[in-house]
Scaffold this active site. Sequence first.
Site, mmCIF file in Angstrom:
data_model
loop_
_atom_site.group_PDB
_atom_site.id
_atom_site.type_symbol
_atom_site.label_atom_id
_atom_site.label_comp_id
_atom_site.label_asym_id
_atom_site.label_seq_id
_atom_site.Cartn_x
_atom_site.Cartn_y
_atom_site.Cartn_z
ATOM 1 N N HIS A 173 -9.978 -0.516 -6.409
ATOM 2 C CA HIS A 173 -9.627 0.769 -7.016
ATOM 3 C C HIS A 173 -8.145 0.798 -7.372
ATOM 4 C CE1 HIS A 173 -9.393 5.074 -7.771
ATOM 5 N NE2 HIS A 173 -10.716 5.087 -7.762
ATOM 6 N N HIS A 174 -7.834 1.473 -8.487
ATOM 7 C CA HIS A 174 -6.440 1.557 -8.945
ATOM 8 C C HIS A 174 -5.562 2.322 -7.959
ATOM 9 C CE1 HIS A 174 -3.281 0.970 -11.738
ATOM 10 N NE2 HIS A 174 -4.010 0.970 -12.837
ATOM 11 N N ALA A 175 -6.144 3.147 -7.101
ATOM 12 C CA ALA A 175 -5.347 3.819 -6.067
ATOM 13 C C ALA A 175 -4.792 2.823 -5.065
ATOM 14 C CB ALA A 175 -6.195 4.868 -5.339
ATOM 15 N N ASN A 339 1.221 1.942 -6.182
ATOM 16 C CA ASN A 339 1.421 1.860 -7.624
ATOM 17 C C ASN A 339 2.891 2.120 -7.937
ATOM 18 O OD1 ASN A 339 -1.312 1.820 -9.407
ATOM 19 N ND2 ASN A 339 -1.682 2.775 -7.406
#
EC number: 2.3.1.20
Length: 502
Positions: A173-175, A339
């Site tokens: 997941h991008h999180a 991120n």
Amino acid sequence: MPRGCAGARFACNACLNFLAGLGISEPISPGWAAMERLSGLDAFFLYMETPSQPLNVCCVLELDTSTMPGGYTYGRFHAALEKYVKAAPEFRMKLADTELNLDHPVWVDDDNFQIRHHLRRVAMPAPGGRRELAEICGYIAGLPLDRDRPLWEMWVIEGGARSDTVAVMLKVHHAVVDGVAGANLLSHLCSLQPDAPAPQPVRGTGGGNVLQIAASGLVGFASRPVRLATVVPATVLTLVRTLLRAREGRTMAAPFSAPPTPFNGPLGRLRNIAYTQLDMRDVKRVKDRFGVTINDVVVALCAGALRRFLLEHGVLPEAPLVATVPVSVHDKSDRPGRNQATWMFCRVPSQISDPAQRIRTIAAGNTVAKDHAAAIGPTLLHDWIQFGGSTMFGAAMRILPHISITHSPAYNLILSNVPGPQAQLYFLGCRMDSMFPLGPLLGNAGLNITVMSLNGELGVGIVSCPDLLPDLWGVADGFPEALKELLECSDDQPEGSNHQDS
């Protein structure tokens, strides 16, 4: 290791008294000090996710299994992964939250972590070529991840054209990661020798109970007005500087200035992919001949491939395409979170027929865009997103699909260039022959092109929605043609004086 949010690790007595008044009396444990809270940018990818917008970062690996110690079996692969994951706590951490939490969720250890919940095995249909692999990987890319478990999956895809190869698709997941952090996470499963011993296990960060999550969240929420007092002046100054730049023509491409294309429109739930591979020696040859950067060459390759594709379909716009480009700020930002990126908009001038003029135009535009992005700063976007929550971003996702984009998409595509390793790597003992990165789709931009280098090769991964672009191979096959075009016209160019690698 990812950085935690230091400002949310300790609670004041007032917070504890407030929570006690709500009837919450769980004890504070030492694990709270190690609890890692998602940054606003990390959580943004949770809040913006919908059934038609899964926000995962993926990569497809083509592996030579002949190097695996003892020979390849799925059981040996499973056992090797289990050992390596013990040395990477990020693979064993899941989301934790409570209705009383006023801040973003936190990462905690999954006490019930089991590899079998994350490792999948599937057979590739005959004849086991790239189209069959892409069909399976496109299907996997559209599947959501289970938020009750650590946010990743690995799919082993067997039955390729060669008996000594398997493909692996890793989905995170991008999180959890951005492009650079994703490459770093992947490196935890790799070694420089096929028989290298597995790394030593590393303990996780522990857990957090309802009181700990809520109390630290209250502290973070209470500190927002103080942070806002610094963000607003910085934003005003940035706006003034941007207006001055605009007068002088020194700004990046503006959002909502993109022309309509077939890949701009409402997204469906399905994903399709295509991929290709280029020789980095040829890419660097173009870079050196024109005196530009690798990033400039990548944008030029995209412009050439998309020009060919759009011309074939009779829909080439007269205006340049606009791409949103993630820019890593891992080495510039002191903000917490996994991120670490900001974004810039760059023009992709597919309307220019001459490839030499096209790459020069791109290089000049990228110089202005990078200078503008640097003037905005590496943390301004991060700081503003920190104030957002699930309610605000959820409302945005309900409203955005109803905004007409017929004439002015915010941008046409997402374009990302992730630096990769330049050495031969072995993934759980199997030689890594190819790697193709795959990014998510966001908003109404139904095309993501991500490139990543590996041991002298440049892997190009392309993702779209079949409702918009049913067949992506026309785009993928345009990349070798675009590179050939640049090589041929670069033979007439003098050696460039600006030999940059970024």
